[in-house]
Design an enzyme around this catalytic site. Structure first.
Site, PDB file in Angstrom:
ATOM      1  CB  SER A 126      -7.798   4.052   6.738  1.00  0.00           C
ATOM      2  OG  SER A 126      -6.818   2.828   6.211  1.00  0.00           O
ATOM      3  CE1 TYR A 150      -5.238   7.045   2.297  1.00  0.00           C
ATOM      4  CE2 TYR A 150      -4.409   5.406   3.635  1.00  0.00           C
ATOM      5  CZ  TYR A 150      -5.419   5.710   2.977  1.00  0.00           C
ATOM      6  OH  TYR A 150      -6.365   5.609   2.985  1.00  0.00           O
ATOM      7  CE  LYS A 154      -8.332   8.715   4.312  1.00  0.00           C
ATOM      8  NZ  LYS A 154      -9.502   8.727   3.442  1.00  0.00           N
TER       9      LYS A 154
HETATM   10  P1  NAD Z   1     -10.854   6.763  -5.187  1.00  0.00           P
HETATM   11  O1  NAD Z   1      -9.476   7.329  -5.754  1.00  0.00           O
HETATM   12  O2  NAD Z   1     -11.602   5.483  -5.834  1.00  0.00           O
HETATM   13  O3  NAD Z   1     -11.726   7.536  -4.973  1.00  0.00           O
HETATM   14  C1  NAD Z   1     -11.469   8.947  -4.202  1.00  0.00           C
HETATM   15  C2  NAD Z   1     -12.275   9.876  -5.178  1.00  0.00           C
HETATM   16  O4  NAD Z   1     -11.900  10.696  -4.477  1.00  0.00           O
HETATM   17  C3  NAD Z   1     -11.803   9.816  -6.544  1.00  0.00           C
HETATM   18  O5  NAD Z   1     -13.118   9.722  -7.464  1.00  0.00           O
HETATM   19  C4  NAD Z   1     -11.381  11.061  -6.670  1.00  0.00           C
HETATM   20  O6  NAD Z   1     -10.864  11.688  -8.183  1.00  0.00           O
HETATM   21  C5  NAD Z   1     -11.363  12.236  -5.870  1.00  0.00           C
HETATM   22  N1  NAD Z   1     -10.630  12.919  -5.613  1.00  0.00           N
HETATM   23  C6  NAD Z   1      -9.842  13.580  -4.479  1.00  0.00           C
HETATM   24  N2  NAD Z   1      -8.693  14.698  -4.278  1.00  0.00           N
HETATM   25  C7  NAD Z   1     -10.407  15.542  -4.488  1.00  0.00           C
HETATM   26  C8  NAD Z   1     -10.216  16.677  -3.933  1.00  0.00           C
HETATM   27  N3  NAD Z   1      -9.647  17.399  -3.732  1.00  0.00           N
HETATM   28  N4  NAD Z   1     -11.167  17.289  -4.461  1.00  0.00           N
HETATM   29  C9  NAD Z   1     -12.223  16.289  -5.052  1.00  0.00           C
HETATM   30  N5  NAD Z   1     -12.833  15.588  -5.413  1.00  0.00           N
HETATM   31  C10 NAD Z   1     -11.096  14.291  -5.447  1.00  0.00           C
HETATM   32  O7  NAD Z   1     -10.781   5.068  -3.889  1.00  0.00           O
HETATM   33  P2  NAD Z   1     -11.176   4.898  -2.880  1.00  0.00           P
HETATM   34  O8  NAD Z   1     -10.350   3.394  -3.325  1.00  0.00           O
HETATM   35  O9  NAD Z   1     -12.785   4.730  -3.816  1.00  0.00           O
HETATM   36  O10 NAD Z   1     -11.183   5.219  -1.323  1.00  0.00           O
HETATM   37  C11 NAD Z   1     -12.356   6.555  -1.195  1.00  0.00           C
HETATM   38  C12 NAD Z   1     -12.019   6.493   0.470  1.00  0.00           C
HETATM   39  O11 NAD Z   1     -11.865   5.414   1.441  1.00  0.00           O
HETATM   40  C13 NAD Z   1     -10.379   7.902   0.159  1.00  0.00           C
HETATM   41  O12 NAD Z   1     -10.420   8.444   1.223  1.00  0.00           O
HETATM   42  C14 NAD Z   1      -9.888   6.688   0.641  1.00  0.00           C
HETATM   43  O13 NAD Z   1      -8.523   7.070   1.483  1.00  0.00           O
HETATM   44  C15 NAD Z   1     -10.484   5.607   1.263  1.00  0.00           C
HETATM   45  N6  NAD Z   1      -9.988   3.963   1.775  1.00  0.00           N
HETATM   46  C16 NAD Z   1      -9.832   3.538   1.277  1.00  0.00           C
HETATM   47  C17 NAD Z   1      -9.611   1.981   1.194  1.00  0.00           C
HETATM   48  C18 NAD Z   1      -8.926   1.588   0.076  1.00  0.00           C
HETATM   49  O14 NAD Z   1      -8.460   0.686   0.244  1.00  0.00           O
HETATM   50  N7  NAD Z   1      -9.467   1.496  -0.869  1.00  0.00           N
HETATM   51  C19 NAD Z   1      -8.784   1.978   2.527  1.00  0.00           C
HETATM   52  C20 NAD Z   1      -9.526   2.270   3.651  1.00  0.00           C
HETATM   53  C21 NAD Z   1      -9.718   3.724   3.334  1.00  0.00           C
HETATM   54  C1  WQD Z   2      -2.372  -5.985   1.008  1.00  0.00           C
HETATM   55  C2  WQD Z   2      -1.242  -7.615   0.916  1.00  0.00           C
HETATM   56  C3  WQD Z   2       0.513  -7.249   0.249  1.00  0.00           C
HETATM   57  C4  WQD Z   2      -0.026  -6.767  -3.904  1.00  0.00           C
HETATM   58  C5  WQD Z   2      -3.580  -1.487   1.724  1.00  0.00           C
HETATM   59  C6  WQD Z   2      -3.253   0.730   2.659  1.00  0.00           C
HETATM   60  C7  WQD Z   2      -4.685   0.564   4.082  1.00  0.00           C
HETATM   61  C8  WQD Z   2      -6.284   0.798   3.344  1.00  0.00           C
HETATM   62  C9  WQD Z   2      -6.040  -0.919   2.325  1.00  0.00           C
HETATM   63  C10 WQD Z   2      -6.708   3.052   2.888  1.00  0.00           C
HETATM   64  C11 WQD Z   2      -0.346  -6.890   1.575  1.00  0.00           C
HETATM   65  C12 WQD Z   2       0.138  -8.207  -0.055  1.00  0.00           C
HETATM   66  C13 WQD Z   2      -0.171  -7.134  -2.408  1.00  0.00           C
HETATM   67  C14 WQD Z   2       0.837  -7.381  -4.266  1.00  0.00           C
HETATM   68  C15 WQD Z   2       1.141  -9.070  -2.300  1.00  0.00           C
HETATM   69  N1  WQD Z   2      -5.807   1.478   2.627  1.00  0.00           N
HETATM   70  N2  WQD Z   2       0.877  -8.297  -2.191  1.00  0.00           N
HETATM   71  N3  WQD Z   2       1.357  -8.395  -3.729  1.00  0.00           N
HETATM   72  O1  WQD Z   2      -1.269  -2.768   2.357  1.00  0.00           O
HETATM   73  O2  WQD Z   2      -3.055  -4.199   3.389  1.00  0.00           O
HETATM   74  O3  WQD Z   2      -3.573  -2.167   2.735  1.00  0.00           O
HETATM   75  O4  WQD Z   2      -5.019  -0.992   1.184  1.00  0.00           O
HETATM   76  O5  WQD Z   2      -6.753   3.217   3.801  1.00  0.00           O
HETATM   77  O6  WQD Z   2      -4.378   1.724   4.212  1.00  0.00           O
HETATM   78  O7  WQD Z   2      -2.199  -0.145   2.964  1.00  0.00           O
HETATM   79  O8  WQD Z   2      -3.453  -3.805   0.864  1.00  0.00           O
HETATM   80  O9  WQD Z   2      -4.438  -4.758  -1.211  1.00  0.00           O
HETATM   81  O10 WQD Z   2      -1.596  -3.172  -0.945  1.00  0.00           O
HETATM   82  O11 WQD Z   2      -2.020  -5.665  -0.121  1.00  0.00           O
HETATM   83  O12 WQD Z   2       1.806  -9.784  -2.271  1.00  0.00           O
HETATM   84  O13 WQD Z   2       0.777  -7.369  -5.590  1.00  0.00           O
HETATM   85  O14 WQD Z   2      -0.730  -8.383  -0.142  1.00  0.00           O
HETATM   86  O15 WQD Z   2       2.138  -7.493   0.878  1.00  0.00           O
HETATM   87  O16 WQD Z   2       0.180  -7.750   3.097  1.00  0.00           O
HETATM   88  P1  WQD Z   2      -3.001  -3.249   2.464  1.00  0.00           P
HETATM   89  P2  WQD Z   2      -3.135  -4.244  -0.346  1.00  0.00           P
END
Ligand code: NAD
Ligand code: WQD
Length: 337
Positions: A126, A150, A154
């Site tokens: 991330s 978190y 990562k």
């Molecule tokens: P999500 O929660 O929809 O998917 C993650 C899945 O992992 C879920 O289905 C959950 O049930 C499963 N899971 C969690 N712990 C587990 C375990 N111990 N064993 C088996 N299954 C398990 O999340 P997502 O948004 O699809 O994110 C997927 C990956 O991408 C995550 O690693 C997250 O950290 C990373 N990521 C997400 C974002 C984002 O904004 N969504 C941004 C950057 C990185």
């Molecule tokens: C986006 C913008 C808020 C909600 C997160 C994780 C990051 C990565 C991506 C996993 C920000 C604003 C939000 C609301 C708002 N995930 N906001 N009102 O914080 O950029 O990133 O997801 O790895 O690690 O931190 O995403 O969607 O929460 O926020 O104004 O109700 O929207 O302040 O500027 P963020 P977000």
């Protein structure tokens, strides 16, 4: 040749989109998920859409016996590792659970992979690993710094993968640092289905746009950005999923450890996203400016050029398409799966 992919967290938001793209690209897919944050309906829908079968294992990555049984029963060539807990706020409340689940689960997965000679992995990292950016756009060689538990999980997993690659040249490891994934598959059949009230901007806005939530709180309009609201690099989840296929194909060249940003390189403010949504719905999105959310950086966006050069990947979908697709998913599935 890489043919069968184990997708951890494959029933979740990004993992499900990756499963669909993998099947459409001709790969076979095995999924493991403990369903702690998802439902297996996503897979049934993908099977219906593609006419292909997905082998689903309901298991926790921390369960050694279950992982052994899985690798015993399947012929896996590579792993896409999405499974993990991802809510920043929650991670500050239950940090040990985050360490145990994300780091412990990954360590267990890697041990099982090594034991079965599966040494190809694509990992979901991330942009959070860059911490609060000092210089933009963010490049892969910038300093790394976790700002919450978190993010620390990562970063620790990235270090674990780096050490693993250094210990054994047979490993091929792609670390993908996602920026802000949003939107849904254009069919409206799969999308983001958060439990309870969403924390993230896009799922919150979609619920306001369809009238399920009253109004959006905009966290601050006094940042040093063009309109005062925070700027982020929103990326369509289908572009993101496709980036994983490019990374997977790269692993066939035995690159060792590779790290890439996946983002568009373009920043949009919270108010820009609201306007794009208003364009998609033709109606105003009720919102109110409130105070800043602790821990938010004013602007975060990627330099995605390395992924273009080395993986041949570039995001194609813009903010309007992200909003239209997120809205379609919400309208077709008002209660999620
Ligand atoms: P999500 O929660 O929809 O998917 C993650 C899945 O992992 C879920 O289905 C959950 O049930 C499963 N899971 C969690 N712990 C587990 C375990 N111990 N064993 C088996 N299954 C398990 O999340 P997502 O948004 O699809 O994110 C997927 C990956 O991408 C995550 O690693 C997250 O950290 C990373 N990521 C997400 C974002 C984002 O904004 N969504 C941004 C950057 C990185
Ligand atoms: C986006 C913008 C808020 C909600 C997160 C994780 C990051 C990565 C991506 C996993 C920000 C604003 C939000 C609301 C708002 N995930 N906001 N009102 O914080 O950029 O990133 O997801 O790895 O690690 O931190 O995403 O969607 O929460 O926020 O104004 O109700 O929207 O302040 O500027 P963020 P977000």
């Amino acid at each position: 040749m890489i043919k069968t992919i184990l997708v951890t967290g494959g029933t979740g938001y990004i993992g499900s989109h990756a499963c669909l793209e993998l099947l459409e690209a001709g790969f076979d897919v095995v999924v493991v998920d403990n369903l702690s944050n998802s439902k297996s309906d996503s897979l049934s829908r993908i099977e219906e859409m593609t006419g292909r079968e997905i082998q689903f294992h309901l298991a926790d990555l921390r369960d050694e016996k279950a992982m052994k049984d899985l690798f015993d029963g399947e012929q896996i060539d590579a792993v896409m590792h999405f499974a993990g807990l991802k809510a920043v706020g929650e991670s500050t409340e239950i940090p040990v659970t985050y360490y145990q689940n994300n780091i412990g689960g990954t360590a267990n997965l890697l041990q099982a992979m090594a034991a079965y000679g599966v040494k190809n992995i694509v990992f979901s990292s991330s942009c959070t690993v860059y911490g609060a950016p000092e210089t933009l756009p963010l490049r892969e060689d910038f300093p790394l710094h976790a700002v919450n538990p978190y993010g620390q999980t990562k970063l620790t997993i990235e270090y674990m993968l780096r050490d693993l690659a250094a210990s054994d040249p047979d490993w091929n490891i792609s670390i993908l640092r996602y920026f802000n994934p949003v939107g849904a598959h254009r069919s409206g059949e799969i999308g983001e289905d958060p439990l309870g009230i969403p924390n993230n901007l896009m799922p919150y806005i979609t619920k306001v746009a369809v009238g399920e939530l009253e109004e959006l709180a905009v966290y601050g309009d006094d940042y040093d950005t063009p309109d005062g609201s925070c700027v982020r690099d929103y990326l369509h989840v289908v572009d993101l999923a496709r980036g994983h296929i490019n990374a997977l194909k790269k692993l066939d060249d035995n690159p060792g450890l590779i790290i890439h940003n996946l983002g568009t390189g373009r920043g949009y403010s919270v108010l820009d996203v609201i306007h794009a949504f208003e364009k998609a719905t033709g109606k105003p999105v009720p919102h109110r400016i409130v105070g800043r959310r602790p821990g938010d950086a004013s602007a975060v966006y990627a330099d995605p050029s390395l992924a273009e050069q080395e993986l041949g990947w570039k995001a194609k979908r813009g903010i309007d398409e992200m909003c239209v697709d997120a809205l379609r998913w919400q309208q077709q599935n008002p209660k999620g799966y």
